[in-house]
Design a protein around this motif. Structure first.
Motif, short mmCIF file in Angstrom:
data_model
loop_
_atom_site.label_atom_id
_atom_site.label_comp_id
_atom_site.label_asym_id
_atom_site.label_seq_id
_atom_site.Cartn_x
_atom_site.Cartn_y
_atom_site.Cartn_z
N ARG A 17 3.91 3.28 -6.92
CA ARG A 17 3.46 3.06 -5.17
C ARG A 17 4.71 3.16 -4.32
NH1 ARG A 17 0.12 1.44 -9.10
NH2 ARG A 17 -2.17 1.39 -8.95
N TRP A 85 -1.12 -6.64 -4.03
CA TRP A 85 -0.97 -5.22 -3.59
C TRP A 85 -2.46 -5.10 -2.57
CZ3 TRP A 85 2.33 -1.57 -2.87
CH2 TRP A 85 1.74 -0.24 -2.51
N ASP A 87 -4.60 -2.13 -0.31
CA ASP A 87 -4.62 -0.77 0.07
C ASP A 87 -4.99 -0.94 1.73
OD1 ASP A 87 -4.31 0.57 -2.26
OD2 ASP A 87 -6.27 0.36 -2.81
#
Length: 297
Positions: A17, A85, A87
C-alpha cells in the motif's frame, strides 16, 4: 504483543500500500510515542515510501526524496500497540487526550496535497510503551542495534543456534525471548515453540543435548514459518485474531492440549505468564506457579 509473524505480515501489508506513495502529514498525538527529535517527524512530509522492512519486532518504513535524503520511520508496537489502516481518515486533526491514538500518518493524494487514506498507531492500556523513531539509519535505534540473528534468516544455521545456547545457564524460555539472542520471538511463540519441541520451559539452555538442540531448532523454524504463512495476506485489522486462532497452548489455560488431551497449565509471573502441557513437556509433572519454581516432586 505482536511478534515476528505478525510484524512480518504487517510489513507485507504496508509494502503493498505504501510503495511510491508520499507523506502528506505526520501528526503525533501522544507525547510519549516519539523517542527521537532530530530529524523531527514533519521532516517525513513530502517524502515518498521506498520500502518496508522488518528487524525483529521493529517495522522500518524507508522514505526518500527532497532535501532530507533518506529517512526511516521505525515503529515498535510493544505489548499493546497496533497499526490501523484507514481508507478514509477523519478530516479533523486528531486531538491529544486519553484515547488510544498515538500517531496519525496521512498519505498524499495523487494530485498532491492530503489524500483520504493513511494509518493510525494506537496503544491500549495505561502503560505507554509504543515507540516511534525518525532516523537516518535504522541502526541508530538502540533496540535494533542490539538484535540477535533473525530465526528465519539464512544466517542462523543449526550450528549457529547451538553456539548461542552453549554455556547459557538460563532457562530456555527466557533465552528464546531475549532479543539480543534471537530477534522477534516473544512470550506467545516461545510457548508454542517449546510445546512443539516437547520441552519444559524451565530447562537450562546449557543442559540441552545435541538431539534436543536440533529438535528445538526445527520446532522454532516450523512454528514461525507456519505462523507467517497463516498471517500472509491477512488484513491488518484481523491479524490479532489470526494469531490467536493458530496458538496451541499460549493463552489456552484450562483447555485440552490438541496433541495429547491433557489440560494446558499456566505459570504466572509479576507481569506475564507462560502456558505449557505437562504431558507433552514436563513428563506429566506440573510446574509450581512462582517465579523461581522447580518441578514438583
Amino acid at each position: 504483543m505482536p511478534e515476528l509473524p505478525e510484524v512480518e505480515a504487517l510489513r507485507g501489508f504496508l509494502a503493498e500500500r505504501l510503495d511510491g506513495r508520499g507523506v502528506a502529514r505526520v501528526q503525533p498525538v501522544a507525547v510519549s510515542v516519539l523517542k527521537t527529535y532530530d530529524p523531527p517527524p514533519d521532516a517525513l512530509e513530502g517524502l515518498a515510501f521506498t520500502g518496508v522492512f522488518r528487524h525483529g519486532k521493529f517495522l522500518d518504513l524507508r522514505l526518500a526524496g527532497g532535501e532530507s535524503g533518506e529517512l526511516h520511520l521505525v515503529v515498535h508496537l510493544a505489548r499493546a500497540g497496533w497499526l490501523r489502516w484507514q481508507d478514509r481518515l477523519p478530516a479533523a486533526p486528531p486531538r491529544p487526550g486519553r484515547g488510544p491514538l498515538a500517531l496519525r500518518l496521512r498519505l498524499a493524494g495523487p494530485e498532491g496535497g492530503a489524500g483520504p487514506d493513511g494509518f493510525d498507531l494506537t496503544e491500549a492500556g495505561t502503560q505507554k510503551r509504543l515507540a516511534v523513531y525518525v532516523v537516518r539509519d535504522p541502526r541508530e535505534v538502540p533496540g535494533i542495534a542490539r538484535l540477535g540473528p533473525d530465526p528465519l534468516s539464512g544466517e542462523l544455521s543449526r550450528e549457529a543456534f547451538g553456539a548461542l545456547l552453549r554455556g547459557e545457564r538460563r532457562r530456555i524460555k527466557g533465552l528464546l525471548r531475549d532479543q539480543g539472542v534471537l530477534a522477534g520471538i516473544g512470550n506467545a511463540y516461545s510457548d508454542e515453540i517449546l510445546h512443539a519441541a516437547r520441552m519444559s520451559p524451565f530447562r537450562l539452555a546449557a543442559d540441552l543435548g545435541e538431539e534436543e538442540t536440533t529438535a528445538l531448532y526445527e520446532a522454532m523454524g516450523t512454528t514461525l514459518r507456519e505462523a507467517v504463512d497463516r498471517s500472509r495476506g491477512v488484513a491488518a485489522g484481523r491479524l490479532k485474531a489470526e494469531k490467536r486462532s493458530g496458538l496451541r497452548v499460549h493463552g489456552r489455560t484450562g483447555e485440552p492440549c490438541p496433541v495429547c488431551g491433557d489440560t494446558v497449565r499456566e505459570v504466572s509471573f509479576s507481569d506475564s505468564s507462560l502456558q505449557y502441557c505437562p504431558t507433552c513437556q514436563t513428563g506429566g509433572r506440573p510446574l509450581a506457579d512462582r517465579r523461581m519454581s522447580r518441578l514438583l516432586k
